[in-house]
Motif scaffolding. Structure first.
Motif, PDB file in Angstrom:
ATOM      1  N   GLY A  71       0.784  -1.231   0.000  1.00  0.00           N
ATOM      2  CA  GLY A  71       0.000   0.000   0.000  1.00  0.00           C
ATOM      3  C   GLY A  71       0.811   1.274   0.000  1.00  0.00           C
ATOM      4  O   GLY A  71       0.243   2.374  -0.008  1.00  0.00           O
ATOM      5  N   ARG A  72       2.147   1.159   0.002  1.00  0.00           N
ATOM      6  CA  ARG A  72       2.982   2.347   0.160  1.00  0.00           C
ATOM      7  C   ARG A  72       3.689   2.773  -1.116  1.00  0.00           C
ATOM      8  O   ARG A  72       4.559   3.638  -1.086  1.00  0.00           O
ATOM      9  N   ALA A  73       3.316   2.177  -2.241  1.00  0.00           N
ATOM     10  CA  ALA A  73       4.014   2.493  -3.491  1.00  0.00           C
ATOM     11  C   ALA A  73       3.972   3.981  -3.810  1.00  0.00           C
ATOM     12  O   ALA A  73       4.980   4.575  -4.218  1.00  0.00           O
ATOM     13  N   LEU A  74       2.820   4.612  -3.613  1.00  0.00           N
ATOM     14  CA  LEU A  74       2.702   6.026  -3.953  1.00  0.00           C
ATOM     15  C   LEU A  74       3.475   6.921  -2.995  1.00  0.00           C
ATOM     16  O   LEU A  74       3.948   7.998  -3.384  1.00  0.00           O
ATOM     17  N   VAL A  92       2.835   0.811 -10.462  1.00  0.00           N
ATOM     18  CA  VAL A  92       1.911  -0.275 -10.781  1.00  0.00           C
ATOM     19  C   VAL A  92       1.393  -0.827  -9.454  1.00  0.00           C
ATOM     20  O   VAL A  92       2.172  -1.126  -8.547  1.00  0.00           O
ATOM     21  N   SER A  93       0.082  -0.932  -9.347  1.00  0.00           N
ATOM     22  CA  SER A  93      -0.533  -1.289  -8.066  1.00  0.00           C
ATOM     23  C   SER A  93      -1.820  -2.049  -8.324  1.00  0.00           C
ATOM     24  O   SER A  93      -2.533  -1.760  -9.283  1.00  0.00           O
ATOM     25  N   GLY A  94      -2.119  -3.024  -7.479  1.00  0.00           N
ATOM     26  CA  GLY A  94      -3.376  -3.749  -7.598  1.00  0.00           C
ATOM     27  C   GLY A  94      -4.526  -2.979  -6.990  1.00  0.00           C
ATOM     28  O   GLY A  94      -4.340  -1.940  -6.340  1.00  0.00           O
ATOM     29  N   ASP A  95      -5.737  -3.478  -7.183  1.00  0.00           N
ATOM     30  CA  ASP A  95      -6.920  -2.785  -6.651  1.00  0.00           C
ATOM     31  C   ASP A  95      -6.902  -2.736  -5.131  1.00  0.00           C
ATOM     32  O   ASP A  95      -7.288  -1.725  -4.529  1.00  0.00           O
ATOM     33  N   GLY A  96      -6.426  -3.797  -4.487  1.00  0.00           N
ATOM     34  CA  GLY A  96      -6.326  -3.786  -3.028  1.00  0.00           C
ATOM     35  C   GLY A  96      -5.169  -2.932  -2.549  1.00  0.00           C
ATOM     36  O   GLY A  96      -5.303  -2.120  -1.630  1.00  0.00           O
ATOM     37  N   ASP A  97      -4.004  -3.093  -3.190  1.00  0.00           N
ATOM     38  CA  ASP A  97      -2.811  -2.339  -2.824  1.00  0.00           C
ATOM     39  C   ASP A  97      -3.043  -0.835  -2.957  1.00  0.00           C
ATOM     40  O   ASP A  97      -2.621  -0.055  -2.116  1.00  0.00           O
ATOM     41  N   ALA A  98      -3.768  -0.421  -4.004  1.00  0.00           N
ATOM     42  CA  ALA A  98      -3.962   1.006  -4.279  1.00  0.00           C
ATOM     43  C   ALA A  98      -5.092   1.626  -3.470  1.00  0.00           C
ATOM     44  O   ALA A  98      -4.964   2.756  -2.988  1.00  0.00           O
ATOM     45  N   THR A  99      -6.197   0.903  -3.305  1.00  0.00           N
ATOM     46  CA  THR A  99      -7.394   1.559  -2.751  1.00  0.00           C
ATOM     47  C   THR A  99      -7.869   1.000  -1.420  1.00  0.00           C
ATOM     48  O   THR A  99      -8.841   1.507  -0.861  1.00  0.00           O
ATOM     49  N   ALA A 100      -7.192  -0.035  -0.899  1.00  0.00           N
ATOM     50  CA  ALA A 100      -7.518  -0.523   0.449  1.00  0.00           C
ATOM     51  C   ALA A 100      -6.434  -0.038   1.404  1.00  0.00           C
ATOM     52  O   ALA A 100      -6.495   1.082   1.894  1.00  0.00           O
ATOM     53  N   ILE A 101      -5.393  -0.835   1.622  1.00  0.00           N
ATOM     54  CA  ILE A 101      -4.325  -0.409   2.524  1.00  0.00           C
ATOM     55  C   ILE A 101      -3.618   0.845   2.012  1.00  0.00           C
ATOM     56  O   ILE A 101      -3.127   1.657   2.789  1.00  0.00           O
ATOM     57  N   ARG A 111      -4.787  14.399  -4.805  1.00  0.00           N
ATOM     58  CA  ARG A 111      -5.021  15.757  -4.298  1.00  0.00           C
ATOM     59  C   ARG A 111      -3.860  16.684  -4.624  1.00  0.00           C
ATOM     60  O   ARG A 111      -4.064  17.851  -4.998  1.00  0.00           O
ATOM     61  N   ARG A 112      -2.644  16.177  -4.498  1.00  0.00           N
ATOM     62  CA  ARG A 112      -1.457  16.998  -4.759  1.00  0.00           C
ATOM     63  C   ARG A 112      -1.236  17.236  -6.253  1.00  0.00           C
ATOM     64  O   ARG A 112      -0.548  18.161  -6.640  1.00  0.00           O
ATOM     65  N   ASN A 113      -1.789  16.364  -7.084  1.00  0.00           N
ATOM     66  CA  ASN A 113      -1.553  16.431  -8.536  1.00  0.00           C
ATOM     67  C   ASN A 113      -0.064  16.385  -8.857  1.00  0.00           C
ATOM     68  O   ASN A 113       0.428  17.116  -9.710  1.00  0.00           O
ATOM     69  N   ILE A 114       0.655  15.511  -8.174  1.00  0.00           N
ATOM     70  CA  ILE A 114       2.069  15.327  -8.462  1.00  0.00           C
ATOM     71  C   ILE A 114       2.211  14.530  -9.758  1.00  0.00           C
ATOM     72  O   ILE A 114       1.364  13.675 -10.071  1.00  0.00           O
ATOM     73  N   ASP A 115       3.241  14.809 -10.523  1.00  0.00           N
ATOM     74  CA  ASP A 115       3.389  14.247 -11.871  1.00  0.00           C
ATOM     75  C   ASP A 115       3.876  12.797 -11.828  1.00  0.00           C
ATOM     76  O   ASP A 115       5.038  12.491 -12.085  1.00  0.00           O
ATOM     77  N   ILE A 116       2.963  11.907 -11.478  1.00  0.00           N
ATOM     78  CA  ILE A 116       3.213  10.467 -11.416  1.00  0.00           C
ATOM     79  C   ILE A 116       2.111   9.767 -12.204  1.00  0.00           C
ATOM     80  O   ILE A 116       0.951  10.189 -12.169  1.00  0.00           O
ATOM     81  N   THR A 117       2.470   8.712 -12.902  1.00  0.00           N
ATOM     82  CA  THR A 117       1.491   7.894 -13.625  1.00  0.00           C
ATOM     83  C   THR A 117       1.183   6.652 -12.800  1.00  0.00           C
ATOM     84  O   THR A 117       2.095   5.880 -12.474  1.00  0.00           O
ATOM     85  N   VAL A 118      -0.081   6.449 -12.461  1.00  0.00           N
ATOM     86  CA  VAL A 118      -0.504   5.331 -11.618  1.00  0.00           C
ATOM     87  C   VAL A 118      -1.320   4.356 -12.462  1.00  0.00           C
ATOM     88  O   VAL A 118      -2.391   4.711 -12.973  1.00  0.00           O
ATOM     89  N   LEU A 119      -0.820   3.152 -12.610  1.00  0.00           N
ATOM     90  CA  LEU A 119      -1.533   2.097 -13.329  1.00  0.00           C
ATOM     91  C   LEU A 119      -2.121   1.144 -12.292  1.00  0.00           C
ATOM     92  O   LEU A 119      -1.380   0.432 -11.611  1.00  0.00           O
ATOM     93  N   VAL A 120      -3.450   1.171 -12.151  1.00  0.00           N
ATOM     94  CA  VAL A 120      -4.118   0.321 -11.171  1.00  0.00           C
ATOM     95  C   VAL A 120      -4.608  -0.942 -11.868  1.00  0.00           C
ATOM     96  O   VAL A 120      -5.536  -0.899 -12.676  1.00  0.00           O
ATOM     97  N   PHE A 121      -3.974  -2.062 -11.568  1.00  0.00           N
ATOM     98  CA  PHE A 121      -4.354  -3.349 -12.140  1.00  0.00           C
ATOM     99  C   PHE A 121      -5.544  -3.886 -11.343  1.00  0.00           C
ATOM    100  O   PHE A 121      -5.380  -4.399 -10.234  1.00  0.00           O
ATOM    101  N   ASN A 122      -6.725  -3.767 -11.893  1.00  0.00           N
ATOM    102  CA  ASN A 122      -7.940  -4.149 -11.172  1.00  0.00           C
ATOM    103  C   ASN A 122      -8.419  -5.521 -11.643  1.00  0.00           C
ATOM    104  O   ASN A 122      -8.993  -5.652 -12.722  1.00  0.00           O
ATOM    105  N   ASN A 123      -8.182  -6.529 -10.805  1.00  0.00           N
ATOM    106  CA  ASN A 123      -8.707  -7.869 -11.106  1.00  0.00           C
ATOM    107  C   ASN A 123      -9.792  -8.285 -10.111  1.00  0.00           C
ATOM    108  O   ASN A 123     -10.150  -9.455 -10.035  1.00  0.00           O
TER     109      ASN A 123
END
Length: 277
Positions: A71-74, A92-101, A111-123
């Motif tokens: 959950g700490r990738a970002l 690169v983050s899974g649906d649980g990794d990105a939006t749960a923990i 919110r910060r709009n920092i220039d990062i590309t987030v690919l959420v792999f939702n399975n």
């Protein structure tokens, strides 16, 4: 001429660990094609992941990579971007990794709009850790921790990202691979926080429990369920029931980017202090 994937892959790391029928390999190749199209130097990319099936991807590529805690990738990616604002930072983050923990890190990066590309792999499931239900598991679907069917309302990741302040939000699927290449390219080119939800198939822990007889059935479900946003918006409500839009869903240019705002403030303060010296 066939695309040379080997130029981007670390020697001795394949074969990968994903299950037969998992679509993460499709998305992996889409990401490599996007990087190749953009002609980004490999040393100018930092690819960050947390924990989960998707998190294994950075281990296979010859970029600057970081495999972090659950959950700490970002959080780690934000640190990299602040220290090296000239680099292309991708998560690169899974649906649980990105939006749960990782939910708090997700909304605050948006919110910060920092220039990062987030690919959420939702399975739609916690695939690696045993098939527990995740924040995106559809209502009624079975999981090891919802053996009688999920009773929670699932997150709409693009709407979550948009509401939290991301300036680029898109959705693609592993079935629509050519379109996914274009979405990743546009996300990387965008100045600000870019979120691309990528719909994936987990036949091992999600499909088997939920009446998908094969991985092919899960891909065909993507084909039938996800429609181009322009076509989706023109259809009457009865035609869009149970279906979802894909493509670029929200894009806003000119939103202040966090690193530029932060370092602009540093420079102003520096000049003020020099003027008082």
């Amino acid at each position: 001429m066939a695309f040379d994937y080997d130029q981007y892959i670390r020697g001795g790391k394949l074969p990968h660990i994903w299950c037969p029928g998992c679509t993460y390999g499709i998305v992996f190749k889409s990401l490599l094609r996007a990087v190749d199209t953009l002609k980004i130097n490999r040393d100018d990319i930092a690819l960050v992941s947390g924990i989960g099936c998707a998190s294994r991807l950075p281990g296979y590529v010859d970029f600057n990579t970081l495999h972090t805690t659950h959950g700490r990738a970002l959080g780690f990616a934000t640190g990299i971007k602040m220290a090296k604002p000239d680099k292309h930072v991708l998560v690169v983050s899974g649906d649980g990794d990105a939006t749960a923990i990782g939910g708090n890190h997700f909304i605050h990066a948006c919110r910060r709009n920092i220039d990062i590309t987030v690919l959420v792999f939702n399975n739609f499931i916690y695939g690696m850790t045993g098939g527990q239900y995740s924040p995106t598991t559809p209502a009624g679907h079975l999981a090891t921790t919802m053996p009688y069917g999920n009773v929670d309302t699932s997150f709409n990741i693009p709407e979550l990202a948009k509401g939290a302040g991301a300036s680029f939000v898109a959705r693609g699927t592993a079935y629509h691979a050519a379109g996914l290449d274009k979405l990743i390219i546009e996300a990387v080119q965008h100045k600000g926080l870019s979120v691309v939800e990528i719909i994936n198939a987990c036949p091992t822990t999600h499909g088997r429990r939920n009446k998908f007889k094969s991985p092919t059935d899960m891909l065909l479900w993507m084909k039938d369920t996800f429609l181009p946003a322009a076509a989706f918006d023109k259809l009457p409500a009865e035609k869009t029931a149970g279906k979802f839009p894909m493509g670029v869903l929200f894009k806003k240019e000119g939103v202040p980017e966090y690193c530029e705002t932060y370092y602009g403030l540093v420079e102003r303060l520096k000049k003020q202090r020099e003027g008082r010296a």
